[in-house]
Write a protein that holds these residues in place. Structure first.
Motif, PDB file in Angstrom:
ATOM      1  N   SER A   1      -5.274  73.389  53.891  1.00  0.00           N
ATOM      2  CA  SER A   1      -6.716  73.547  53.702  1.00  0.00           C
ATOM      3  C   SER A   1      -7.149  74.998  53.920  1.00  0.00           C
ATOM      4  N   SER A   2      -6.607  75.630  54.966  1.00  0.00           N
ATOM      5  CA  SER A   2      -6.976  77.032  55.243  1.00  0.00           C
ATOM      6  C   SER A   2      -6.509  77.960  54.136  1.00  0.00           C
ATOM      7  N   LEU A   3      -5.270  77.796  53.699  1.00  0.00           N
ATOM      8  CA  LEU A   3      -4.740  78.681  52.657  1.00  0.00           C
ATOM      9  C   LEU A   3      -5.450  78.458  51.334  1.00  0.00           C
ATOM     10  N   ARG A   4      -5.786  77.202  51.034  1.00  0.00           N
ATOM     11  CA  ARG A   4      -6.490  76.914  49.793  1.00  0.00           C
ATOM     12  C   ARG A   4      -7.839  77.633  49.773  1.00  0.00           C
ATOM     13  N   GLY A   5      -8.503  77.687  50.936  1.00  0.00           N
ATOM     14  CA  GLY A   5      -9.792  78.358  51.014  1.00  0.00           C
ATOM     15  C   GLY A   5      -9.695  79.869  50.911  1.00  0.00           C
ATOM     16  N   GLU A   6      -8.515  80.435  51.206  1.00  0.00           N
ATOM     17  CA  GLU A   6      -8.348  81.891  51.171  1.00  0.00           C
ATOM     18  C   GLU A   6      -7.797  82.413  49.849  1.00  0.00           C
ATOM     19  N   LEU A   7      -7.405  81.528  48.934  1.00  0.00           N
ATOM     20  CA  LEU A   7      -6.729  81.982  47.716  1.00  0.00           C
ATOM     21  C   LEU A   7      -7.590  82.902  46.874  1.00  0.00           C
ATOM     22  N   ASN A   8      -8.921  82.723  46.923  1.00  0.00           N
ATOM     23  CA  ASN A   8      -9.788  83.574  46.104  1.00  0.00           C
ATOM     24  C   ASN A   8      -9.761  85.030  46.548  1.00  0.00           C
ATOM     25  N   ARG A   9      -9.216  85.295  47.721  1.00  0.00           N
ATOM     26  CA  ARG A   9      -9.094  86.681  48.180  1.00  0.00           C
ATOM     27  C   ARG A   9      -8.010  87.436  47.431  1.00  0.00           C
ATOM     28  N   TYR A  10      -7.158  86.702  46.718  1.00  0.00           N
ATOM     29  CA  TYR A  10      -6.033  87.327  46.025  1.00  0.00           C
ATOM     30  C   TYR A  10      -6.241  87.231  44.520  1.00  0.00           C
ATOM     31  N   SER A  11      -5.882  88.279  43.819  1.00  0.00           N
ATOM     32  CA  SER A  11      -5.954  88.250  42.359  1.00  0.00           C
ATOM     33  C   SER A  11      -4.840  87.361  41.828  1.00  0.00           C
ATOM     34  N   PRO A  12      -5.024  86.795  40.624  1.00  0.00           N
ATOM     35  CA  PRO A  12      -3.928  86.021  40.031  1.00  0.00           C
ATOM     36  C   PRO A  12      -2.652  86.853  39.972  1.00  0.00           C
ATOM     37  N   GLY A  13      -1.581  86.341  40.470  1.00  0.00           N
ATOM     38  CA  GLY A  13      -0.323  87.071  40.547  1.00  0.00           C
ATOM     39  C   GLY A  13      -0.159  87.843  41.825  1.00  0.00           C
ATOM     40  N   GLY A  14      -1.229  87.888  42.661  1.00  0.00           N
ATOM     41  CA  GLY A  14      -1.169  88.619  43.917  1.00  0.00           C
ATOM     42  C   GLY A  14      -0.281  87.929  44.940  1.00  0.00           C
ATOM     43  N   LYS A  15       0.357  88.727  45.777  1.00  0.00           N
ATOM     44  CA  LYS A  15       1.300  88.194  46.757  1.00  0.00           C
ATOM     45  C   LYS A  15       0.576  87.727  48.007  1.00  0.00           C
ATOM     46  N   LEU A  16       0.913  86.531  48.466  1.00  0.00           N
ATOM     47  CA  LEU A  16       0.374  85.998  49.708  1.00  0.00           C
ATOM     48  C   LEU A  16       1.125  86.613  50.889  1.00  0.00           C
ATOM     49  N   PRO A  17       0.561  86.521  52.093  1.00  0.00           N
ATOM     50  CA  PRO A  17       1.285  87.035  53.272  1.00  0.00           C
ATOM     51  C   PRO A  17       2.640  86.350  53.417  1.00  0.00           C
ATOM     52  N   SER A  18       3.544  87.022  54.081  1.00  0.00           N
ATOM     53  CA  SER A  18       4.883  86.469  54.276  1.00  0.00           C
ATOM     54  C   SER A  18       4.837  85.255  55.190  1.00  0.00           C
ATOM     55  N   SER A  19       5.895  84.491  55.160  1.00  0.00           N
ATOM     56  CA  SER A  19       5.970  83.318  56.030  1.00  0.00           C
ATOM     57  C   SER A  19       5.856  83.711  57.494  1.00  0.00           C
ATOM     58  N   ARG A  20       6.504  84.829  57.862  1.00  0.00           N
ATOM     59  CA  ARG A  20       6.433  85.274  59.254  1.00  0.00           C
ATOM     60  C   ARG A  20       5.004  85.613  59.641  1.00  0.00           C
ATOM     61  N   ALA A  21       4.264  86.265  58.742  1.00  0.00           N
ATOM     62  CA  ALA A  21       2.876  86.609  59.032  1.00  0.00           C
ATOM     63  C   ALA A  21       2.017  85.354  59.182  1.00  0.00           C
ATOM     64  N   LEU A  22       2.259  84.361  58.346  1.00  0.00           N
ATOM     65  CA  LEU A  22       1.491  83.122  58.444  1.00  0.00           C
ATOM     66  C   LEU A  22       1.812  82.374  59.733  1.00  0.00           C
ATOM     67  N   VAL A  23       3.073  82.401  60.151  1.00  0.00           N
ATOM     68  CA  VAL A  23       3.459  81.772  61.411  1.00  0.00           C
ATOM     69  C   VAL A  23       2.698  82.402  62.565  1.00  0.00           C
ATOM     70  N   GLU A  24       2.635  83.732  62.586  1.00  0.00           N
ATOM     71  CA  GLU A  24       1.960  84.432  63.682  1.00  0.00           C
ATOM     72  C   GLU A  24       0.456  84.245  63.631  1.00  0.00           C
ATOM     73  N   ARG A  25      -0.127  84.280  62.414  1.00  0.00           N
ATOM     74  CA  ARG A  25      -1.580  84.177  62.296  1.00  0.00           C
ATOM     75  C   ARG A  25      -2.086  82.801  62.688  1.00  0.00           C
ATOM     76  N   TYR A  26      -1.394  81.751  62.209  1.00  0.00           N
ATOM     77  CA  TYR A  26      -1.893  80.397  62.432  1.00  0.00           C
ATOM     78  C   TYR A  26      -1.202  79.685  63.596  1.00  0.00           C
ATOM     79  N   ARG A  27      -0.233  80.354  64.223  1.00  0.00           N
ATOM     80  CA  ARG A  27       0.480  79.789  65.376  1.00  0.00           C
ATOM     81  C   ARG A  27       1.057  78.413  65.044  1.00  0.00           C
ATOM     82  N   VAL A  28       1.776  78.360  63.950  1.00  0.00           N
ATOM     83  CA  VAL A  28       2.459  77.135  63.527  1.00  0.00           C
ATOM     84  C   VAL A  28       3.937  77.452  63.351  1.00  0.00           C
TER      85      VAL A  28
END
Length: 493
Positions: A12-39
């Motif tokens: 749900s969180s990532l779906r809400g943030e997708l508009n911040r990226y242009s089509p073809g834009g790279k999402l944060p790395s898995s390690r960054a997502l682990v640290e940001r969301y503490r999962v």
């Protein structure tokens, strides 16, 4: 359960943030997502996989995840109204409708909304499933020589032999076919044993999935009442005589939904009555491994003492392990086995070999016995927790039987009319935050009273059971507290 909710939240969180990226834009790395969301990394991996399945992101091995390009305009939908005519026009003499009502099955298969306690489930809660043992078995199975090759159409010989030993000493591997779970085995048996339009005798009440399979095959279910000792032989004999049926489907052990066990003096009589009628007994032995540890010795399957081949036996590993370990068995003797085999091949070719190999690894491991004992103890504890909560919170709901096996209780409602009171309670319960299974789908004819089925196997434990029953009491108070009705929460007139 916690892992699944974490995945849903991250999606749900990532779906809400997708508009911040242009089509073809790279999402944060898995390690960054682990640290940001503490999962955990597993949660991130599953969330990204979910978004990829929805077409919102694209994953590239070694590069990461990227926002997907917008999809092209979707063409307007076509006109499918012609199908109503095609599907309803049989073009033949059949008198049984071909429409299939799966609502009674979906009650136990569809996950309730978030926050709703699942007292309508049909499978073990994840905390009761042998997830670690299954994972280890699947890993070992994948390394077996030929594990990903084509299996024998009847199933692996070693697995068939294991099922044969479990059913009874008179059976061998040659009498057994491996199926994709119990539901597949039931559907195959019904197709093999009776032509479309024929009557099939069923217990009343009985498992809705079997009723749906019978109707989907074009059969006409005919009810035979069940009492405290199982199906009534006198009514069974009368039903065979009145209908000319050649099939009777029953659950002699911990019958679903009543929990009844076929009495010893009725077991031979039921098989004899069917034999005299030239009919088969389909024995659905679904609950043998869901026995509670205070049950005492269990009767052998009907198929264990059946030299004439009257009984077609159905069993499965699914209920005691995981909804996804869809490995079961059909056992029969005589020419009927060839017909069962032919239908099984036409319908599904074979059960995937990795699943069969994993099942063999599981039942041959020390973890298997430990799992059976742990589930047996825990089911008894949860059954006790539910019966205690019901007596405390809802003493006016009738509980005719406390079963020593299976994962549910069958309750009779105080309203004498089966329809509106039952439906109203199921809806009110869902609004109160608890899902229960209505009793109506368990009958192929008009039920005698309003009932509900409550599962204690599909919930997390005693605490969730107590809270679920408390919410059910809230729903009962609203449904049954109309003028002239009793307040069920008090237990007083």
């Amino acid at each position: 359960m916690q892992e699944r909710s974490s995945v849903a939240g991250l999606v749900s969180s990532l779906r809400g943030e997708l508009n911040r990226y242009s089509p073809g834009g790279k999402l944060p790395s898995s390690r960054a997502l682990v640290e940001r969301y503490r999962v955990s990394p597993v949660t991130v991996s599953r969330a990204i996989a979910q978004l990829a399945a929805e077409g919102l992101v694209v994953t590239r091995p070694g590069s990461g995840a990227f926002r997907a390009e917008p999809r092209a305009d979707v063409p307007p939908p076509g006109d499918t109204s012609w199908q109503e005519v095609s599907l309803s026009g049989d073009g033949g003499p059949e008198v049984v409708p071909r429409t299939v009502d799966a609502s009674g099955v979906l009650v136990t298969l569809t996950a309730p909304p978030p926050g709703v306690i699942e007292l309508n489930g049909g499978y073990l809660h994840p905390s009761l499933q042998p997830e670690r043992a299954l994972a280890a078995a699947l890993a070992r199975a994948g390394r077996r020589p030929g594990a990903w090759g084509r299996p024998p159409t009847d199933g692996l010989t070693e697995l068939r032999a294991w099922f044969a030993r479990e059913i009874g000493p008179a059976l061998t591997a040659a009498d057994v076919l491996i199926t994709a779970g119990g539901q597949n085995a039931l559907a195959t048996a019904l197709r093999a044993l009776a032509p479309p339009g024929a009557p099939v005798l069923v217990e009343s009440p009985t498992y809705p999935g079997m009723l749906a399979a019978a109707r989907a095959t074009g059969l006409r279910p005919v009810p035979v009442p069940v009492d405290a000792d199982g199906v009534r032989p006198d009514l069974l004999a009368a039903a065979f005589g009145a209908t000319g049926a050649r099939v009777f489907v029953c659950q002699p052990l911990f019958q679903n939904p009543t929990g009844a066990v076929l009495a010893p003096d009725r077991r031979r009589e039921v098989v004899r009555i069917a034999r005299d009628a030239g009919a088969f007994v389909v024995e659905d032995d679904f609950a043998r491994r869901l026995v509670h540890d205070d049950a005492g010795p269990l009767p052998a399957p009907l198929a264990a003492d059946d030299p004439d081949g009257v009984v077609v036996h159905v069993c499965s590993l699914t209920k005691i392990t995981s909804p996804s370990l869809r490995v079961g068995a059909l056992a029969a003797r005589g020419p009927v086995l060839e017909r069962l085999r032919a239908i099984q091949i036409v319908d599904s070719f074979f059960v995937p070999r990795p699943l069969q190999e994993a099942a063999l690894e599981l039942v041959g491991s020390p973890a298997w016995g430990h799992h059976l004992r742990a589930v047996s103890t825990e089911l008894k504890n949860r059954r006790t927790a539910m019966t205690t909560a019901l007596r405390l919170e809802l003493p006016d709901l009738a509980l005719p039987r406390i079963p020593a096996g299976g994962g549910s209780l069958w309750l009779r409602l105080p309203d004498s009319e089966a329809g509106p009171g039952e439906a109203a309670l199921v809806s009110a319960a869902l609004r109160a935050g608890v899902a229960v299974a209505p009793g109506r789908p368990y009958y192929c004819a008009e039920p005698a009273s309003a009932q509900v089925r409550l599962s204690f196997a599909a919930v997390a434990g005693a605490g969730e059971i107590a809270e679920g029953v408390r919410r059910l009491r809230t729903a009962c108070d609203k449904v049954f507290a109309a003028p002239g009705r009793r307040d069920l929460s008090s237990g007083h007139g």
